[in-house]
Scaffold this active site. Sequence first.
Site, short mmCIF file in Angstrom:
data_model
loop_
_atom_site.label_atom_id
_atom_site.label_comp_id
_atom_site.label_asym_id
_atom_site.label_seq_id
_atom_site.Cartn_x
_atom_site.Cartn_y
_atom_site.Cartn_z
N HIS B 237 -9.77 67.20 -14.66
CA HIS B 237 -10.14 65.85 -15.08
C HIS B 237 -11.48 65.40 -14.48
O HIS B 237 -11.80 65.74 -13.36
CB HIS B 237 -9.04 64.82 -14.82
CG HIS B 237 -8.56 64.71 -13.42
ND1 HIS B 237 -7.48 63.93 -13.10
CD2 HIS B 237 -8.96 65.29 -12.28
CE1 HIS B 237 -7.27 64.02 -11.81
NE2 HIS B 237 -8.14 64.83 -11.29
N ASN B 238 -12.25 64.71 -15.28
CA ASN B 238 -13.51 64.09 -14.87
C ASN B 238 -14.66 65.09 -14.70
O ASN B 238 -15.74 64.72 -14.24
CB ASN B 238 -13.35 63.28 -13.58
CG ASN B 238 -12.20 62.28 -13.66
OD1 ASN B 238 -11.97 61.70 -14.71
ND2 ASN B 238 -11.48 62.10 -12.59
#
Lengths: 344, 344, 344
Positions: B237-238
Site C-alpha cells: 500500500h502507498n
Amino acid sequence: MRASSLAEKIGGVFEGPGNPELDSIAPLTEARDAQVAFLHNPAYGKFLELTEASCVVLTKESLPTARRFSAIVHPDPHRAMALAVEILYPAEIEFEGIHKNAHIDPTATIGNNVAIAPFAFVGPECVIGDNCRISSGCVLSAKIHLGPNCALHPNVTIYPNTWLGENCIVHSGAVLGSDGFGFAPVKDGILKVRQVGKLVIEQDVEIGANCAIDRGSFTETRIGRGTKLDNMVHIGHNCVIGEYCLIAAQTGLAGSTVLGNRAMVGGQVGFAGHQKIGDNCVFLAKSGIKGNIPAGSRFFGYPAKDAMVTHRENGYISRLGKLFKRVKEIEEKLGVHEEQQEEK
Amino acid sequence: MRASSLAEKIGGVFEGPGNPELDSIAPLTEARDAQVAFLHNPAYGKFLELTEASCVVLTKESLPTARRFSAIVHPDPHRAMALAVEILYPAEIEFEGIHKNAHIDPTATIGNNVAIAPFAFVGPECVIGDNCRISSGCVLSAKIHLGPNCALHPNVTIYPNTWLGENCIVHSGAVLGSDGFGFAPVKDGILKVRQVGKLVIEQDVEIGANCAIDRGSFTETRIGRGTKLDNMVHIGHNCVIGEYCLIAAQTGLAGSTVLGNRAMVGGQVGFAGHQKIGDNCVFLAKSGIKGNIPAGSRFFGYPAKDAMVTHRENGYISRLGKLFKRVKEIEEKLGVHEEQQEEK
Amino acid sequence: MRASSLAEKIGGVFEGPGNPELDSIAPLTEARDAQVAFLHNPAYGKFLELTEASCVVLTKESLPTARRFSAIVHPDPHRAMALAVEILYPAEIEFEGIHKNAHIDPTATIGNNVAIAPFAFVGPECVIGDNCRISSGCVLSAKIHLGPNCALHPNVTIYPNTWLGENCIVHSGAVLGSDGFGFAPVKDGILKVRQVGKLVIEQDVEIGANCAIDRGSFTETRIGRGTKLDNMVHIGHNCVIGEYCLIAAQTGLAGSTVLGNRAMVGGQVGFAGHQKIGDNCVFLAKSGIKGNIPAGSRFFGYPAKDAMVTHRENGYISRLGKLFKRVKEIEEKLGVHEEQQEEK
C-alpha cells in the site's frame, strides 16, 4: 476396514497379530487406535516400539518379531501408503455431470463422463478428454486440449493453445499459458511483443495453487511428464522443464531456461534465464542459480555454488570475527598499526 | 504473406533476394523455411551465415552482401518484430459482445464495442471505456474505472475505487486494489485498520498473472505509465512506481516505497518499506533492498549494495579458504599457535 | 463530521481549539484542511508544529499547549485510528442478499443476513455463519464451515473440509486447503499421496491476496486466532501457525513447521519444513530459516542466524578487501610471496 482386507487391496502380506478395524492413516508417532501407519524409512524403526497404531505397514526387513501392532508386510511402504489413502478416504464429489450453468462453446468437444461445474467457461475449439473434471470458476479460453482424467480445481485459468496430457492435476488459481515478459525497448518507451507460442504440459503433471506458467513467445514452454510443481511456482516463457522434477513453492525460472530430468528444487529458488541445467540436480532452498549446471550437481547459496563449497564458505564467514582478531594480533606483534591500515 | 508485403506493413525496405512466403516468426538460430527472424543485436550477426530463416529483418549496418535469406532492412528490428507479430498471428477471439450471463450492475456505464464474457461481474458505478475486453471470472467490485482499450484476462479481481488508464493489460489471477497490511497493535491483540485509499494504474501498464497490488491505506498506490510487471509481483500500500519500469517475477515492494522511472528490477527482488529509489536504477535478481538509493544505481546482493562492491565481496568470499590458510602460515612462521587463537 | 463528535464516537476527549468539520484521515505530514491525523509514536511529535491537519488525535503526554490544530486526547491513538476509519469511511456495498445467480447446494446451511454474490459456488454440506459475505467467483467446494461475520473477497477458493472461525477476512485469489506437496518416490516415477487432512483457521484471521494454505496431509494445518497473512504467503501442509502472528508478503513455510505465537515475519522469508519456532520471534525480511529457534529470537540472513551475529558478519564482509590487503602487507613484510600462496 479390517487390516487383512487392507493388506489384500494394497498388495501386501497380512502378518497380524489380531485383525483390527482401521478407519484412517496417521504418522507412526501420532497414530492411535484404529489407525494404520507406514514405516517408509528404516531409520525410524525405533518408533515401532512406541507407536499406538493398530496396524503398521513395513518391509520384511523392518518387521519386529515382538510387536503390539498388527503388521502388513509390503515391499514398498511409500507406494502402499499412496494406495491406502485411495481406499480409506473416499473422494469428495462436489459436482457431477455437465451443469446447465457451465458455459460451453458449441465448437468445443467434450469426452465421455466429463464433469463441468457451474460458472466454468469452456471456449471455442477446446477438446476435453474422457473423465475430466472442470471445477467452478475455471476458464479454458480457446483451443485448449485436456487429455483424459485431468482434474482442474476451482478458478484455474488456461490461455489459448495450451495442451495438457492425461492425468494432470491443476490446483486453484493456477494460470497456464499466460503471456511471458516479452517487451521491445524502443526509443519512446516499451513495446509489447505479443506472445503467440504454446504451453505443453505432458502427462501426470501436477501444478500447485496460484502457479503461473507462461506460454512460449513464438515456440513453446514445456513441462515434462510426471513433474510436480508446488504452490506459486513461476515458469517463464520458453522454459523446458524435464521429467519427474519436484519443484517446491515460490520458486521461479526466468525465460528460456532448460531444467533437466528429475531435478529436486527447494522453495524460493530463482533461476536466471537462458541457463541449461543437467539431469538429476538438486538445488537447496532459496538458492539463486546463474550459469549452466552439469548433471548431478547439488547447488546452494546466493549466488549458488556447489553446496559443499557454499557450506565451507559459510563456515569461514562465521569465523571471520576471529580471523580479524588474529590478523590484528599479528600486526601488533609486527608493530604494524591496524588503525592506520583501516584508513587507507 | 510474401516477404515484400510484410516489409511494407512494418515500414521496412525489402531487399530480397527472392520473395518467400512467410507464415511465422522464430529466433535466428531456430528458424526454418517460411519463417522470418529478427537480428536485434549486431553481436549475433555471426548467426546470419547459419540461419535457415527464409527472411531476416535487420538494420542497414548488419546487412551482408552475400546471403541465403531474403532481407528486410528496418531501422529498429525490435519494433519491427513487435509489429510483425500483430500481422502474422491473428488474435484469438474467445468471446464477443456483452454476454447475457455476465452480471452488469444497472448503475455501471459501459462504452462502445465492449466485450464482457459470461460470469464476469461488473459492479455498481463502474465505468468501462470503449473497446475494453472483460473475460470470464473477472470481478470489478464497485466504482472501477477502465480507460479505453483495456484487456482483462480471466479471473482478474479489482477492488473498489481502482482507476486504470487506457491500453492496460491485466493477466489472470491478478488482484488490483486489495487491502494493504495495515494493522494497529493494541494491548489485547491486533486491530485491522480498514484500507480506504485508491489504486491508480496509469496508461499502457501491463500486470502479470497472479500479481497483487494493494490500494492506498488512506491516499493512493500508483503505477506509472508504461510500466510492466511480470507474474506474482507484490506491491504494498502507498507505493508509487514510476514510468516505464520493468519488474520481473516474484518481486515485492513493501508499503510506501517510491520507485523511480525506468527501473529495471530482476526476479525475486525485495524492497523494504518507506524507501526512495531514484530514476534509472537496476536491481539484480534476488536482491534485498533497504535504504534510499540514488538515481542511476546498479544494486545487487542481500543486503544489496552497489553491484560492483557485491561482486568484489563475493570474490573475496570465494578466496576465504586461502586467506585462512595464509594467516595460519604467517602464524606458524611467527610461532603463534592457531589452535590457541581459535579457542579465544 | 465535527471533531467533537468524532472524539465522542472513538472514546476520546475533545480539547479544541475550534471544532472543525472533518471528512477524511491522512498522515500527519500530508494532512490538509478538514483532515484528521493520528500521532501514534511520540518520536514524530516534531511534526505537530508543521502539520496542516485540522485535527490531531494524540495521547495526553503528547498534547502541546500551543497548537494550530484541534486536538482529541485518546489513550491509544492506534486504536482510535482503526475506529475512526470505520466512522469516516462508509463501507462499499457491492452486493446484498443471496443472488439468484449464486449456486447454492441444497444441502448447504446458510445463516441469517448472509450475502452471496452472483457466480459464487457454495457446495454440498457447507455451513455459512450469520452475516457472512461471499463475493463473486468464490468457490466453497464442500463441507466448508464459515463462522459468523466472515468476509470472502472475490475469487477465493476453499477446498473441502476447511473450517474458518468467526470474523475472518480472506482476500481475492487466496486458496485455502489445497493439496500439500506430498509424493511418494517410487521406482518408476513419483506417486501422488492424496491429501485428506483439514485446514483450520481460527477466529479473527486475515488472509492476503493470492495466498495458498495447504490442508493437512492426514491430520490438519492450523492458523491461530488473530494471525494476519499478507499477500502471496505460502503455508505448507501440517504447519501450525500460532496466535497473533504478522507474516509479510511472499513468505513461505514448508510443511510441518510450527511457528509460535506473536511471530513477526518480514517479507520473502522462507522456513524449512519440520522446524519448531518458539513464541515472540522476529524474522527480518528475506531470511532463510532452518533449525529450531528458541522463543524471543530475532533472526536474519541466509542462512539465518541471530540478527546481531549476521549484522556483525556482514560488517566483516564489507571490510574483507582491507583484510586481504593487510594480510598481503604482512606477507610482504615477512617476505612471503602472496602469488605463490594463491596458486596452492
